[in-house]
Design an enzyme around this catalytic site. Structure first.
Site, PDB file in Angstrom:
ATOM      1  N   LYS A 108       0.837  -1.188   0.000  1.00 33.81           N
ATOM      2  CA  LYS A 108       0.000   0.000   0.000  1.00 33.81           C
ATOM      3  C   LYS A 108       0.885   1.257   0.000  1.00 33.81           C
ATOM      4  O   LYS A 108       1.849   1.357   0.772  1.00 33.81           O
ATOM      5  CB  LYS A 108      -0.913   0.016   1.229  1.00 33.81           C
ATOM      6  CG  LYS A 108      -2.040  -1.009   1.161  1.00 33.81           C
ATOM      7  CD  LYS A 108      -3.040  -0.653   0.067  1.00 33.81           C
ATOM      8  CE  LYS A 108      -4.215  -1.613   0.058  1.00 33.81           C
ATOM      9  NZ  LYS A 108      -5.222  -1.245  -0.961  1.00 33.81           N
ATOM     10  N   LYS A 215     -13.079  -8.374  -8.053  1.00 29.25           N
ATOM     11  CA  LYS A 215     -13.484  -8.854  -6.735  1.00 29.25           C
ATOM     12  C   LYS A 215     -14.912  -9.358  -6.823  1.00 29.25           C
ATOM     13  O   LYS A 215     -15.783  -8.679  -7.369  1.00 29.25           O
ATOM     14  CB  LYS A 215     -13.355  -7.735  -5.700  1.00 29.25           C
ATOM     15  CG  LYS A 215     -11.922  -7.222  -5.575  1.00 29.25           C
ATOM     16  CD  LYS A 215     -11.786  -6.061  -4.615  1.00 29.25           C
ATOM     17  CE  LYS A 215     -10.333  -5.604  -4.530  1.00 29.25           C
ATOM     18  NZ  LYS A 215     -10.139  -4.437  -3.647  1.00 29.25           N
TER      19      LYS A 215
END
Length: 330
Positions: A108, A215
């Protein structure tokens, strides 16, 4: 999709709160609502800030997974990546140690309140920990503008990036950035531009990305996600939305059904939790494919407080109503 009565969902509904090793995506505890249908357990866990119209798509995915047979699996194990939150570089070895055997790490970056120097230090620590053979991808969650993204890609390129995920928010920005950095050979991946868009194929039509992150929950379920992948015609990475083991099993069903699986999947995120409703952490860099049943003791141990349970049950009811209105209109 035939919509089961709300009472059938409520009959087995359990709301859980999973504590995390490290704050991630702004949360220290991940809440989810689980229920059981004729085919097994499913998860409804749109992030709390999502409005009902968006959250209802996640409910459609959960109902589909619990009530309907899923596409045939072409593999019984799915390779997964480690996920490194926006931690201090000194904590990187500790984080990576939780992802047994993973050869790829998603890092991240662009965390609010941090700097590009923090990102560089974190990615450098990942490269040093994983060695030259490790694969590193970074995820900015659309938080850079085009100039910031171009600068960041240059700063991080020395660490041999596999790709940069959602560096900018809009399709136009992604397209501009992809044009600017194409000579560097670092692919651009789209996530939010797929799962949060009213037109998940827009980014592919615009040639704004080299691959898509898909997803199962936010795309309405495994079958619908497979249709999007087929129509897009781009390589994909199957990822999770910080799911419990139940939601991860749905992601694994999607990954297992893909004709080609060119990238390690973002389905190892159970290792970000201190506790879970079942065991689905990576082993030898992969997770197994198959239905997962929550452990009864874990459901009790991780039960959300009464006020949070009521909040989720009310949300379930509202989103079920949204799906019902859609079915009536159809």
């Amino acid at each position: 999709m035939s919509l089961p009565p709300l009472a059938d969902l409520l009959a087995t509904a359990r709301v859980v709160a999973l504590p995390m090793h490290t704050r991630f995506r702004g949360v220290d505890t991940r809440e989810a609502l689980l229920f059981e249908g004729p085919e097994g357990w499913a998860e409804f866990s749109p992030f709390v800030e999502y409005a009902d119209a968006e959250a209802a798509t996640w409910l459609a995915a959960a109902i589909d997974f619990a009530w309907n047979p899923q596409p045939a699996a072409l593999r019984d194990r799915v390779p997964v990546n480690a996920t490194v939150p926006a931690v201090d570089a000194s904590r990187v070895p500790e984080v990576l140690a939780r992802f047994a055997g993973c050869r790829t790490a998603k890092v991240k970056v662009a965390e609010p309140g941090q700097t590009l120097s923090d990102d560089v230090a974190r990615v450098r620590a990942v490269r040093e920990t994983m060695g030259p053979e490790g694969r590193i991808r970074v995820d900015a969650n659309g938080l850079w503008n085009v100039d910031e993204a171009e600068h960041a890609v240059h700063a991080l390129a020395a660490f041999d990036l596999e790709y940069v995920e959602q560096p900018c928010a809009s399709v136009d920005e992604l397209s501009d950035l992809r044009r600017r950095v194409k000579y560097m050979g670092i692919p651009i991946a789209a996530d939010e531009s797929v799962r949060k868009s009213s037109d998940p194929l827009a980014v592919a039509r615009a040639k704004a990305a080299d691959l898509l992150v898909v997803k199962a929950q936010p795309l309405g379920g495994v079958t619908h996600a497979l249709q999007i992948v087929t129509a897009a015609g781009l390589p994909v990475v199957v990822s999770s939305a910080l799911d419990t083991a139940i939601g991860l099993s749905q992601g694994a069903a999607l990954a297992a059904a893909l004709p080609a699986l060119d990238y390690d999947c973002g389905l190892g995120t159970a290792s970000l939790f201190l506790d879970d409703v079942a065991e689905l952490r990576p082993v030898d860099g992969a997770i197994t494919v198959g239905r997962v049943t929550p452990d009864a003791a874990a459901l009790d141990r991780l039960a959300a407080p009464a006020e949070r349970r009521d909040w989720w049950l009310d949300r379930l009811s509202r989103c079920h109503e949204v799906l019902g209105r859609g079915a009536d209109a159809a």
